[in-house]
Design a protein around this motif. Structure first.
Motif, PDB file in Angstrom:
ATOM      1  N   TYR A  27       0.855  -1.186   0.000  1.00  0.00           N
ATOM      2  CA  TYR A  27       0.000   0.000   0.000  1.00  0.00           C
ATOM      3  C   TYR A  27       0.892   1.237   0.000  1.00  0.00           C
ATOM      4  N   GLU A  28       0.403   2.327  -0.557  1.00  0.00           N
ATOM      5  CA  GLU A  28       1.162   3.569  -0.575  1.00  0.00           C
ATOM      6  C   GLU A  28       1.484   4.043   0.836  1.00  0.00           C
ATOM      7  N   ARG A  60       4.484   2.230   2.173  1.00  0.00           N
ATOM      8  CA  ARG A  60       5.718   2.741   1.566  1.00  0.00           C
ATOM      9  C   ARG A  60       6.163   4.020   2.251  1.00  0.00           C
ATOM     10  N   ASP A  61       5.225   4.941   2.482  1.00  0.00           N
ATOM     11  CA  ASP A  61       5.562   6.213   3.118  1.00  0.00           C
ATOM     12  C   ASP A  61       6.081   6.013   4.533  1.00  0.00           C
ATOM     13  N   ASP A  83      10.645   2.834  -2.214  1.00  0.00           N
ATOM     14  CA  ASP A  83       9.961   3.305  -3.418  1.00  0.00           C
ATOM     15  C   ASP A  83      10.215   2.338  -4.570  1.00  0.00           C
ATOM     16  N   TYR A 130       8.120  -0.789  -4.084  1.00  0.00           N
ATOM     17  CA  TYR A 130       6.704  -0.476  -4.287  1.00  0.00           C
ATOM     18  C   TYR A 130       6.366  -0.510  -5.773  1.00  0.00           C
ATOM     19  N   ASN A 131       7.300  -0.068  -6.604  1.00  0.00           N
ATOM     20  CA  ASN A 131       7.056   0.005  -8.043  1.00  0.00           C
ATOM     21  C   ASN A 131       7.653  -1.167  -8.826  1.00  0.00           C
ATOM     22  N   LYS A 143      -1.795  -1.966  -3.943  1.00  0.00           N
ATOM     23  CA  LYS A 143      -1.064  -1.767  -5.198  1.00  0.00           C
ATOM     24  C   LYS A 143      -1.018  -3.072  -5.996  1.00  0.00           C
ATOM     25  N   CYS A 168      -2.291  -0.916   5.415  1.00  0.00           N
ATOM     26  CA  CYS A 168      -2.515   0.459   4.969  1.00  0.00           C
ATOM     27  C   CYS A 168      -2.866   1.347   6.164  1.00  0.00           C
TER      28      CYS A 168
END
Length: 298
Positions: A84-85, A88-89, A107, A110-111, A232, A259
């Motif tokens: 989840y974003e 990542r943060d 990052d 995540y991608n 994601k 999340c």
């Protein structure tokens, strides 16, 4: 339809929990035996349960009044990270000492095509509903990670969905990514329950609503919500990487990431109560214990 395990006259018992909260005793010893019996009869697990309970009466007790156990003694629990974003943060914040706009290897994962998957627990290390989760003695920044778990068989078929708590030490993980096993694995650092929602009864697994509440001295101090629609990655994608060139056992649980992250200044303390609710599955409740209080109680 959900599957639970509970003590009945001190004997672990498998049960079916209907959507109107009626509990029926099942003759099978565990969830995988139920699945395997259904497969042998070439019917779904749901159909098998419906046949069984059509000729029996429900218990005169509510699910909440039962002495619940882990719904499955998962031989292994694995977990996914940075799915989840928000996750990542949070990982970036840990790794950079609080630089909100920093970019790190989190990052990249995540991608990336390949997801992060790590080993979390074994059956002996995993606790169930209303059991204690422990704090790690050498960490000063610890949180729960509310996650949807996938119950899978040895070839990666998703059999059901479960609530999971992937306890985590943010300071240890943030200090060095190679410390991930120590930030994730210690005694009573993984909880699952209270029930397994049969996969065939879920129309869209990306519509699960997740809520986490943390109480301190009976006062709500943290509350967060999320949806699996914010993921994601897809569940079949995560499972495909777990089983790739790997031996997986029937009844394995794969946690799919979080999340919901408490505020950065928050850390769990002895006596906190964690409640993780996922729509259509139930609420997993665990009380936090520090190592010092555990030692005193022995």
């Amino acid at each position: 339809m959900r599957i639970i395990r509970f003590l009945q006259q001190s004997i672990p018992t498998l049960g079916a929990l209907t959507d109107d909260d009626m509990v029926y005793v099942l003759p099978q010893k565990d969830f995988m035996q139920l699945v395997q019996e259904a497969d042998a009869k070439k019917i779904t697990s749901l159909r098998l349960i419906e046949e069984i309970i059509s000729n029996s009466a429900p218990l005169d007790k509510s699910c909440e009044s039962l002495d619940l156990l882990v719904p499955i003694e998962a031989p292994e629990v694995w977990a996914s990270g940075v799915t989840y974003e928000r996750s990542r943060d949070a990982r970036n914040y840990e790794a950079t000492g609080g630089k909100l706009d920093a970019t790190t290897f989190y990052d990249k994962v995540y991608n990336a095509v390949r997801p992060e998957i790590f080993f979390k627990s074994t059956a002996a290390r995993t606790v169930g509903p209303n059991q204690e989760v422990f704090l790690r003695s050498d960490s000063k920044w610890q949180i729960p990670e509310p996650e949807l778990g996938l119950v899978i068989n040895k070839v990666g078929k998703i059999l059901g969905y479960i609530v999971g708590n992937d306890m985590s030490c943010r300071d240890i993980e943030g200090e060095n990514p190679l410390y991930l096993p120590q930030a994730k694995i210690w005694k009573n650092s993984c909880a699952i329950g209270p029930a397994i929602r049969l996969a065939e009864t879920v129309e869209d697994p990306y519509q699960f609503q997740i809520t986490c509440r943390i109480y301190r001295d009976e006062k709500l101090v943290v509350e967060g919500t999320a949806s699996t629609g914010q993921l994601k990655r897809r569940f079949d994608e995560l499972v495909s990487y777990l089983v790739r060139d790997n031996e997986i056992f029937d009844g394995t649980v794969l946690l799919t990431g979080t999340c919901i992250v408490p505020p950065n200044e928050f850390t769990l303390v002895d006596g906190d109560r964690i409640e993780i609710e996922i729509s259509g599955i139930g609420t997993l409740i665990n009380v936090v214990k520090s190592q010092s209080s555990v030692i005193k109680s022995i």
